[in-house]
Enzyme design. Structure first.
Site, mmCIF file in Angstrom:
data_model
loop_
_atom_site.group_PDB
_atom_site.id
_atom_site.type_symbol
_atom_site.label_atom_id
_atom_site.label_comp_id
_atom_site.label_asym_id
_atom_site.label_seq_id
_atom_site.Cartn_x
_atom_site.Cartn_y
_atom_site.Cartn_z
ATOM 1 C CB CYS B 55 -0.916 0.014 1.222
ATOM 2 S SG CYS B 55 -2.241 -1.202 1.136
ATOM 3 C CG ASP B 78 11.521 -6.245 -0.440
ATOM 4 O OD1 ASP B 78 12.364 -5.472 -0.943
ATOM 5 O OD2 ASP B 78 10.428 -5.860 0.011
ATOM 6 C CG ASN B 153 1.208 -16.101 -9.603
ATOM 7 O OD1 ASN B 153 0.992 -16.658 -10.671
ATOM 8 N ND2 ASN B 153 2.390 -16.119 -9.007
ATOM 9 C CG HIS B 164 -2.187 -3.649 -3.081
ATOM 10 N ND1 HIS B 164 -2.745 -2.632 -2.337
ATOM 11 C CD2 HIS B 164 -1.750 -3.076 -4.224
ATOM 12 C CE1 HIS B 164 -2.627 -1.496 -3.002
ATOM 13 N NE2 HIS B 164 -2.027 -1.745 -4.155
ATOM 14 C CG HIS B 166 0.822 -7.769 -6.603
ATOM 15 N ND1 HIS B 166 -0.148 -8.335 -5.794
ATOM 16 C CD2 HIS B 166 1.839 -8.668 -6.623
ATOM 17 C CE1 HIS B 166 0.274 -9.502 -5.349
ATOM 18 N NE2 HIS B 166 1.478 -9.737 -5.833
ATOM 19 C CG HIS B 281 4.437 -16.260 -23.767
ATOM 20 N ND1 HIS B 281 4.364 -17.605 -24.010
ATOM 21 C CD2 HIS B 281 4.865 -16.134 -22.500
ATOM 22 C CE1 HIS B 281 4.740 -18.268 -22.906
ATOM 23 N NE2 HIS B 281 5.039 -17.392 -21.979
ATOM 24 C CG MET B 316 -3.672 -29.369 -14.313
ATOM 25 S SD MET B 316 -4.288 -30.285 -15.769
ATOM 26 C CE MET B 316 -5.176 -28.942 -16.607
ATOM 27 C CB VAL B 317 -2.737 -34.598 -9.549
ATOM 28 C CG1 VAL B 317 -2.741 -33.348 -8.643
ATOM 29 C CG2 VAL B 317 -4.175 -35.038 -9.815
ATOM 30 C CD GLU B 320 -4.591 -34.721 -15.041
ATOM 31 O OE1 GLU B 320 -4.049 -35.398 -14.132
ATOM 32 O OE2 GLU B 320 -5.813 -34.746 -15.271
HETATM 33 O O1 LIG Z 1 6.612 -14.410 -5.631
HETATM 34 P P1 LIG Z 1 5.427 -14.880 -4.827
HETATM 35 O O2 LIG Z 1 4.137 -14.201 -5.249
HETATM 36 O O3 LIG Z 1 5.661 -14.798 -3.355
HETATM 37 O O4 LIG Z 1 5.299 -16.415 -5.173
HETATM 38 C C1 LIG Z 1 4.390 -17.002 -6.049
HETATM 39 O O5 LIG Z 1 4.776 -16.825 -7.416
HETATM 40 C C2 LIG Z 1 6.033 -17.378 -7.792
HETATM 41 C C3 LIG Z 1 6.224 -17.184 -9.273
HETATM 42 O O6 LIG Z 1 5.218 -17.840 -10.041
HETATM 43 C C4 LIG Z 1 6.137 -18.857 -7.408
HETATM 44 O O7 LIG Z 1 7.454 -19.291 -7.600
HETATM 45 C C5 LIG Z 1 5.727 -19.104 -5.958
HETATM 46 O O8 LIG Z 1 5.689 -20.493 -5.711
HETATM 47 C C6 LIG Z 1 4.362 -18.483 -5.698
HETATM 48 O O9 LIG Z 1 3.987 -18.658 -4.361
HETATM 49 O O1 LIG Z 2 -9.769 -39.837 -11.159
HETATM 50 P P1 LIG Z 2 -9.873 -39.009 -9.919
HETATM 51 O O2 LIG Z 2 -9.043 -39.517 -8.784
HETATM 52 O O3 LIG Z 2 -11.287 -38.706 -9.526
HETATM 53 O O4 LIG Z 2 -9.255 -37.578 -10.343
HETATM 54 C C1 LIG Z 2 -7.978 -37.107 -10.045
HETATM 55 O O5 LIG Z 2 -6.980 -37.705 -10.863
HETATM 56 C C2 LIG Z 2 -7.118 -37.484 -12.277
HETATM 57 C C3 LIG Z 2 -5.928 -38.088 -12.974
HETATM 58 O O6 LIG Z 2 -4.707 -37.513 -12.562
HETATM 59 C C4 LIG Z 2 -7.260 -35.998 -12.605
HETATM 60 O O7 LIG Z 2 -7.613 -35.848 -13.962
HETATM 61 C C5 LIG Z 2 -8.311 -35.307 -11.740
HETATM 62 O O8 LIG Z 2 -8.288 -33.912 -11.975
HETATM 63 C C6 LIG Z 2 -8.029 -35.611 -10.266
HETATM 64 O O9 LIG Z 2 -9.017 -35.011 -9.445
#
Ligand SMILES: O=P(O)(O)O[C@H]1O[C@H](CO)[C@@H](O)[C@H](O)[C@H]1O
Ligand SMILES: O=P(O)(O)O[C@H]1O[C@H](CO)[C@@H](O)[C@H](O)[C@H]1O
Lengths: 351, 351
Positions: B55, B78, B153, B164, B166, B281, B316-317, B320
């Site tokens: 701020c 910082d 973000n 805030h 940014h 980009h 996305m686990v 993915e």
């Molecule tokens: O710099 P920040 O806002 O504290 O941090 C955030 O953005 C960064 C850049 O995408 C990431 O590396 C961090 O994991 C995320 O928490």
């Molecule tokens: O299949 P589940 O366990 O319901 O779903 C989970 O695993 C999947 C595969 O990585 C992902 O696509 C889903 O987003 C996640 O929630």
């Protein structure tokens, strides 16, 4: 000394399995955190929940009743992302609007009849049954499908929606992006350097002993030199093994043991049931079974989301999504942190 | 009819900007969700918080006092991931243990003196000041650094730790992975097809009107044919523009207006301040300013994490991370969902 250098200055490291670079900024662990804090996982999971579709004897969404199983249990995912008979969208398309058929099957595999255990809390014979079932599924699905992805999403933080210990197996009629990339990198490495990439890597890490988390006669778990997630690990056989199906009985025992120790160490780090996504990569199957896949070495990736504590995760967001992955501590600092943590008994327990 | 086909059957779509495929499984939206539910964002942010280092008039971690700024305000992060003077780790390394020097600067840019606004709640003249400052930073940092990544973000869910309004600007002495990949794909497309990839794509989407979210004389926001995140969008100029610095005054006005409408639509979708990571980009800078970059077309990516509601995100686990990105509804279904949502006034407001 290299270790000291890389622990205090930002630098880039090369990931030879993905042909990408990671930005390593050791000093970032010092910044204060006032962002999102994750909910603690519910740790009062009952051993048997009559409403949980994964427990023995219960009825699933499609009306089927689970058998009264004693170790592993495999069934078809009721909401599959891949089905065997999807039609072909047709070819001859504009280069900016290309689509392709995707066919496959999605299976769910329960590890144990009880909901209140996880792999590190299971006995070695029960973990071996999980490994044997993985190999069995690779034989069955791998007989026709080129890629069979075995993966476990553990913990609500990793999108897991059921606390019962389980993994998933998605088989597809195509090589997914990550498989294609890893195949290319391993193939080119063998061509250029005359040895399979991960076989050489395991040998070198075993010698250096700088990034080894746990090890035994047949296996090695390291924080790879190019790790992107803070506590990421790579699980490698010492022998040249192309697929899960090629593991000997002794190697399966060794695998059960090293998995139990690695996962116990994870749980003990922040004294919680440690969340992660993990999965196996091995030589492609189906039509590739007949081709030379000497460049491939079997391995498992563990990608855990946490950074500082049970409540503070690493966010792979803006810079990471748009530019490049970035980590806040070096792999060698992780080893240093982990050295004092026992792998032999679970400080944290579900029950 | 193609639309009906792809809305009911899984298939793969090609991402020409990344040379990867995404698995599109429309029918997955039907599955029940019993997994993690996200915390609602705090929506009582005060206009001025005496303890918030972003701020006007407040003191930051390093002891510096912020000026009493009226529109944008830029300062050095910082806790930077990139610093200008990091030493070189040295070359001639083993192919499996490669590192490189990484140098750069990390800046933070406040959009507005008030903490309780976001871009869609700001006036057009104030949004234009943000765009002008972006262009200014691109000139300054881009004069020497090859890549200047502007990204926002937004929301705690996306790792943002300060409410805030940014964004961040990270400039580096290297082309990050995503920049390298996008550069290669656009370069090859121009070579093969004779027209810049995204210029041709914008023209075709403008004609088809199948995936357009909002548009005006100079800009187009689409859910790209190859979108991976459920509500991902791509913001494109209609004219061939290589960098933010090349936008005319009229195009900056048009950009402010289309951003306000796009982000208002996002907020109205689930009636919350919509979380996302976004970033620009454009053609690389520094030494690349002297080279031909005709293949490049400026664009912004918006990657929002939500899937079903304000509380349920797309994870996305496992599959993915280890195999391939997968989405649970088609881009055309997203357009269908979004058609009834107004872009002209904010249903949801912070205040
Ligand atoms: O710099 P920040 O806002 O504290 O941090 C955030 O953005 C960064 C850049 O995408 C990431 O590396 C961090 O994991 C995320 O928490
Ligand atoms: O299949 P589940 O366990 O319901 O779903 C989970 O695993 C999947 C595969 O990585 C992902 O696509 C889903 O987003 C996640 O929630």
């Amino acid at each position: 000394h290299r270790w000291t250098f890389t622990s205090s200055h930002q630098h880039l490291r090369y990931n030879p399995l993905r042909d990408t670079w990671v930005l390593v900024s050791a000093h970032r662990m010092k910044r204060p955190w006032s962002g999102q804090v994750e909910k603690e996982e519910e740790d009062q999971v009952p051993q048997h929940d009559p409403n949980n579709p994964l427990c023995p004897g219960n009825t699933r969404a499609n009306g089927e009743v689970n058998p009264d199983y004693n170790n592993t249990f495999v069934f078809e995912n009721d909401f599959p992302a891949l089905q065997p008979n999807a039609p072909d969208p047709g070819y001859n398309q504009h280069p900016l609007f290309q689509s392709k058929a995707a066919r496959g099957v999605c299976k769910v595999m329960c590890f144990h009849p009880w909901s209140d255990v996880t792999l590190p809390l299971m006995t070695l014979p029960d973990i071996i049954k999980v490994i044997d079932k993985w190999a069995e599924l690779m034989v069955d699905l791998g007989s026709t499908y080129p890629w069979v992805q075995i993966f476990e999403n553990k913990g609500a933080m990793m999108g897991c929606s059921n606390p019962h210990p389980h993994c998933q197996v998605w088989a597809s009629n195509f090589l997914p992006n990550e498989a294609t990339l890893s195949d290319r990198c391993q193939r080119e490495y063998l061509k250029t350097h005359g040895e399979p990439l991960l076989l050489q890597y395991a040998k070198m890490e075993a010698e250096k002993q700088e990034r080894v988390v746990v090890q035994n006669a047949d296996w090695l778990a390291v924080v790879p030199y190019w790790a992107t997630w803070p506590f990421q690990t790579l699980l490698l056989p010492r022998r040249h093994v192309q697929r899960l199906t090629n593991l000997t009985a002794q190697e399966r025992e060794g695998l059960a043991s090293i998995m139990k120790r690695l996962l116990t160490k994870y749980d003990n780090l922040f004294q919680i049931s440690f969340p992660y996504s993990m999965g196996w990569h091995g030589a492609p199957t189906g039509p590739y079974l007949k081709e030379d896949q000497f460049h491939w070495q079997l391995h498992a990736h563990y990608y855990p989301p946490l950074l500082r504590s049970a409540g503070v995760r690493k966010f792979m967001v803006g810079y990471e999504m748009l530019a490049q992955e970035q980590r806040d501590l070096t792999p060698e600092q992780v080893i240093h942190l982990g050295n004092s943590i026992t792998a032999t008994y679970a400080i944290y327990k579900h029950r």
